[in-house]
Motif scaffolding. Structure first.
Motif, PDB file in Angstrom:
ATOM      1  N   ASP A   1      -2.922  -3.079 -13.696  1.00 61.19           N
ATOM      2  CA  ASP A   1      -4.161  -3.548 -12.791  1.00 61.19           C
ATOM      3  C   ASP A   1      -3.895  -2.656 -11.239  1.00 61.19           C
ATOM      4  OD1 ASP A   1      -5.353  -4.865 -14.902  1.00 61.19           O
ATOM      5  OD2 ASP A   1      -4.859  -6.846 -14.125  1.00 61.19           O
ATOM      6  N   HIS A   2      -2.639  -2.997 -10.865  1.00 64.92           N
ATOM      7  CA  HIS A   2      -2.221  -2.209  -9.637  1.00 64.92           C
ATOM      8  C   HIS A   2      -2.592  -0.718  -9.835  1.00 64.92           C
ATOM      9  CE1 HIS A   2      -0.099  -1.340  -6.317  1.00 64.92           C
ATOM     10  NE2 HIS A   2       0.823  -0.654  -6.891  1.00 64.92           N
ATOM     11  N   VAL A   3      -2.250  -0.010 -11.054  1.00 63.31           N
ATOM     12  CA  VAL A   3      -2.313   1.377 -11.097  1.00 63.31           C
ATOM     13  C   VAL A   3      -3.887   1.609 -11.109  1.00 63.31           C
ATOM     14  CG1 VAL A   3      -2.266   3.250 -12.532  1.00 63.31           C
ATOM     15  CG2 VAL A   3      -0.063   2.019 -12.233  1.00 63.31           C
ATOM     16  N   ASN A   4      -4.505   0.938 -11.563  1.00 61.93           N
ATOM     17  CA  ASN A   4      -6.165   1.065 -11.763  1.00 61.93           C
ATOM     18  C   ASN A   4      -6.576   0.839 -10.285  1.00 61.93           C
ATOM     19  OD1 ASN A   4      -6.163   1.622 -14.546  1.00 61.93           O
ATOM     20  ND2 ASN A   4      -6.655  -0.652 -15.020  1.00 61.93           N
ATOM     21  N   GLU A   5      -6.096   0.032  -9.733  1.00 67.71           N
ATOM     22  CA  GLU A   5      -6.714  -0.188  -8.393  1.00 67.71           C
ATOM     23  C   GLU A   5      -6.421   1.004  -7.414  1.00 67.71           C
ATOM     24  OE1 GLU A   5      -6.584  -3.527  -4.598  1.00 67.71           O
ATOM     25  OE2 GLU A   5      -5.237  -3.678  -6.419  1.00 67.71           O
ATOM     26  N   ILE A   6      -5.064   1.380  -7.446  1.00 66.87           N
ATOM     27  CA  ILE A   6      -4.720   2.292  -6.124  1.00 66.87           C
ATOM     28  C   ILE A   6      -5.267   3.875  -6.743  1.00 66.87           C
ATOM     29  CG2 ILE A   6      -2.882   1.124  -5.421  1.00 66.87           C
ATOM     30  CD1 ILE A   6      -1.271   3.223  -6.782  1.00 66.87           C
TER      31      ILE A   6
ATOM     32  N   GLY B   1       0.815  -1.127   0.051  1.00 65.97           N
ATOM     33  CA  GLY B   1      -0.207  -0.089  -0.106  1.00 65.97           C
ATOM     34  C   GLY B   1       0.837   1.230   0.125  1.00 65.97           C
ATOM     35  N   GLY B   2       2.216   1.187  -0.168  1.00 65.98           N
ATOM     36  CA  GLY B   2       3.042   2.284  -0.143  1.00 65.98           C
ATOM     37  C   GLY B   2       2.743   3.450  -1.215  1.00 65.98           C
TER      38      GLY B   2
ATOM     39  N   VAL C   1       1.705  10.885 -10.045  1.00 66.49           N
ATOM     40  CA  VAL C   1       2.420  10.367 -11.053  1.00 66.49           C
ATOM     41  C   VAL C   1       2.673   8.759 -10.550  1.00 66.49           C
ATOM     42  CG1 VAL C   1       4.278   9.968 -12.726  1.00 66.49           C
ATOM     43  CG2 VAL C   1       3.762  12.434 -11.704  1.00 66.49           C
ATOM     44  N   LEU C   2       2.202   8.083 -11.612  1.00 66.78           N
ATOM     45  CA  LEU C   2       2.255   6.571 -11.477  1.00 66.78           C
ATOM     46  C   LEU C   2       3.023   6.032 -12.781  1.00 66.78           C
ATOM     47  CD1 LEU C   2      -1.042   5.529  -9.645  1.00 66.78           C
ATOM     48  CD2 LEU C   2       1.422   5.413  -8.673  1.00 66.78           C
ATOM     49  N   THR C   3       4.044   4.978 -12.770  1.00 64.55           N
ATOM     50  CA  THR C   3       4.604   4.514 -13.804  1.00 64.55           C
ATOM     51  C   THR C   3       4.419   3.046 -13.926  1.00 64.55           C
ATOM     52  OG1 THR C   3       6.403   6.171 -13.425  1.00 64.55           O
ATOM     53  CG2 THR C   3       6.999   4.197 -14.779  1.00 64.55           C
ATOM     54  N   ILE C   4       3.985   2.550 -15.098  1.00 59.69           N
ATOM     55  CA  ILE C   4       3.474   1.135 -15.346  1.00 59.69           C
ATOM     56  C   ILE C   4       4.866   0.562 -16.154  1.00 59.69           C
ATOM     57  CG2 ILE C   4       2.204  -0.399 -16.463  1.00 59.69           C
ATOM     58  CD1 ILE C   4      -0.116   1.666 -16.197  1.00 59.69           C
TER      59      ILE C   4
ATOM     60  N   ALA D   1      -7.812   5.781  -4.398  1.00 58.43           N
ATOM     61  CA  ALA D   1      -7.476   7.095  -4.098  1.00 58.43           C
ATOM     62  C   ALA D   1      -8.623   8.121  -4.446  1.00 58.43           C
ATOM     63  CB  ALA D   1      -6.365   7.506  -4.424  1.00 58.43           C
ATOM     64  N   ARG D   2      -9.672   7.492  -5.156  1.00 59.36           N
ATOM     65  CA  ARG D   2     -10.625   8.488  -5.539  1.00 59.36           C
ATOM     66  C   ARG D   2     -10.214   9.788  -6.762  1.00 59.36           C
ATOM     67  NH1 ARG D   2     -14.751   9.018  -0.551  1.00 59.36           N
ATOM     68  NH2 ARG D   2     -15.204   7.001  -0.144  1.00 59.36           N
ATOM     69  N   LEU D   3      -9.161   9.020  -7.428  1.00 62.23           N
ATOM     70  CA  LEU D   3      -8.594   9.938  -8.358  1.00 62.23           C
ATOM     71  C   LEU D   3      -8.759   9.348  -9.850  1.00 62.23           C
ATOM     72  CD1 LEU D   3      -5.224  10.619  -6.537  1.00 62.23           C
ATOM     73  CD2 LEU D   3      -7.212  12.391  -6.828  1.00 62.23           C
ATOM     74  N   GLU D   4      -8.287   9.995 -10.978  1.00 63.85           N
ATOM     75  CA  GLU D   4      -8.567   9.391 -12.211  1.00 63.85           C
ATOM     76  C   GLU D   4      -7.200   9.300 -13.042  1.00 63.85           C
ATOM     77  OE1 GLU D   4     -10.246  13.339 -14.588  1.00 63.85           O
ATOM     78  OE2 GLU D   4     -11.868  12.083 -13.459  1.00 63.85           O
TER      79      GLU D   4
END
Length: 354
Positions: A335-340, A296-297, A308-311, A344-347
């Motif tokens: 899938d991990h990015v979609n989940e978090i 959950g980090g 920012v997230l990187t796949i 976080a209620r973001l898009e």
């Protein structure tokens, strides 16, 4: 699309900014942050930390709305000429590591997967070796033809000459990440066995050439002081960075630091929040090292103000060889990015630089 060049919230959001001032007081005023206040808030926990994170998220939303910028990563080679104490891909490990280098065809094929995933940031990362200049530079125009709309080429290829940076930019590169790791020159020399002055000269050359520039610090390096963490934030602002990261130190196997304790996640999250509040328009990643340190980090990173997230799209046969934190690093999937992002209620959102 949100404008990264903005240094204050959008004009249409001034009413919202006034509400933030009432709710969070000086925390949302970038001029509040000096060495004393940064040092204090780096250490907070409990209710004060919750307030810090809430203010950081509010500052993020005032500029970017609820969007998280998503990048697609290609790791080009694990060969590196630098001998960093904290990295398993260090030069002294070259003989024992299984070295790989993607061919241009593999880079193009992987870029197509990024495009097909609806991502318009192609992030090419590699160990620091001269050969990546031509390999990546020659691939960029071919990748550009694969995208029907705007695309950002983000590079992280280490120190190069100004001529090399100019060549890569002429080939289409948009942005460049060159982490300074620590702003303490003596600690930097001990950790990287390379010139801090040269690193800074490279960062300034990138800014001068018109790149959107990212830098960042490792939180918890042995011998690091709170003062140097504060200096990391001021350094990023002083050079005119557009992207800033804070990553917890990971004591990786097969390195001289393998036996030492890891970096403090809470201080790392506070660093992220303070970066957001110092400069609300910075792009700030929630890095995979946070997920490697604790489950959950990366979600916690978003809760602290990251955006920012990187796949990782590197071919799977090579992913285990890119030993940035060792073989058991956390590889971020779609899938991990979609989940978090949903939690976080973001898009998800596109590049702000393309």
């Amino acid at each position: 699309m949100y404008n990264q060049s903005m240094t204050a919230p959008r004009a249409s959001a001034q009413g919202a900014r006034s509400e933030l001032d009432v709710e969070f007081g000086p925390l949302v005023d970038p001029s509040y942050w000096n060495r004393e206040t940064l040092g204090f808030w780096l250490q907070v926990r409990g209710e004060q930390q919750e307030k810090l994170f809430a203010a950081a998220c509010a500052a993020r939303e005032s500029v970017f709305g609820r969007r998280v910028v998503v990048r697609g990563l290609i790791e080009v080679t694990n060969l590196c000429r630098v001998n960093c104490e904290f990295c398993p891909m260090r030069r002294d490990n070259t003989k024992q590591n299984t070295i790989f280098q993607l061919k241009e065809e593999q880079i193009l094929e992987t870029a197509a997967h990024i495009r097909d995933a609806g991502i318009n940031i192609v992030f090419l990362q590699a160990g620091e070796v001269p050969r990546t200049t031509q390999l990546v530079g020659n691939a960029l125009p071919k990748i550009r033809k694969m995208f029907s709309g705007p695309v950002e080429f983000l590079l992280c290829l280490g120190n190069k000459t100004e001529e090399e940076y100019a060549f890569l930019k002429a080939q289409g590169a948009t942005s460049y990440i060159l982490k300074h790791e620590t702003s303490d020159p003596e600690l930097n020399a001990r950790m990287r066995h390379a010139s801090f002055a040269e690193r800074m000269a490279c960062l300034r050359a990138l800014v001068r050439l018109g790149y959107k520039v990212g830098t960042g610090a490792i939180i918890g390096l042995p011998g690091q002081t709170q003062e140097s963490l504060v200096n990391d934030l001021f350094l990023a602002r002083e050079i005119g960075a557009h992207m800033v990261s804070g990553s917890p130190f990971i004591p990786a196997p097969d390195t001289p630091l393998a036996h030492l304790p890891p970096g403090d996640v809470e201080i790392t999250l506070n660093f992220i929040a303070l970066a957001r509040l110092m400069h609300p328009s910075w792009l700030i990643p929630s890095v995979s090292a946070l997920e490697r340190r604790q489950g959950g980090g990366q979600l916690s990173g978003l809760a602290a103000g990251a955006n920012v997230l990187t796949i990782n799209f590197t071919p799977e046969v090579e992913q285990s060889k890119y030993l940035i934190y060792g073989k058991d690093r956390y590889v971020v999937r779609n899938d991990h990015v979609n989940e978090i992002v949903a939690l976080a209620r973001l898009e998800r959102g596109p590049s702000v630089f393309a």
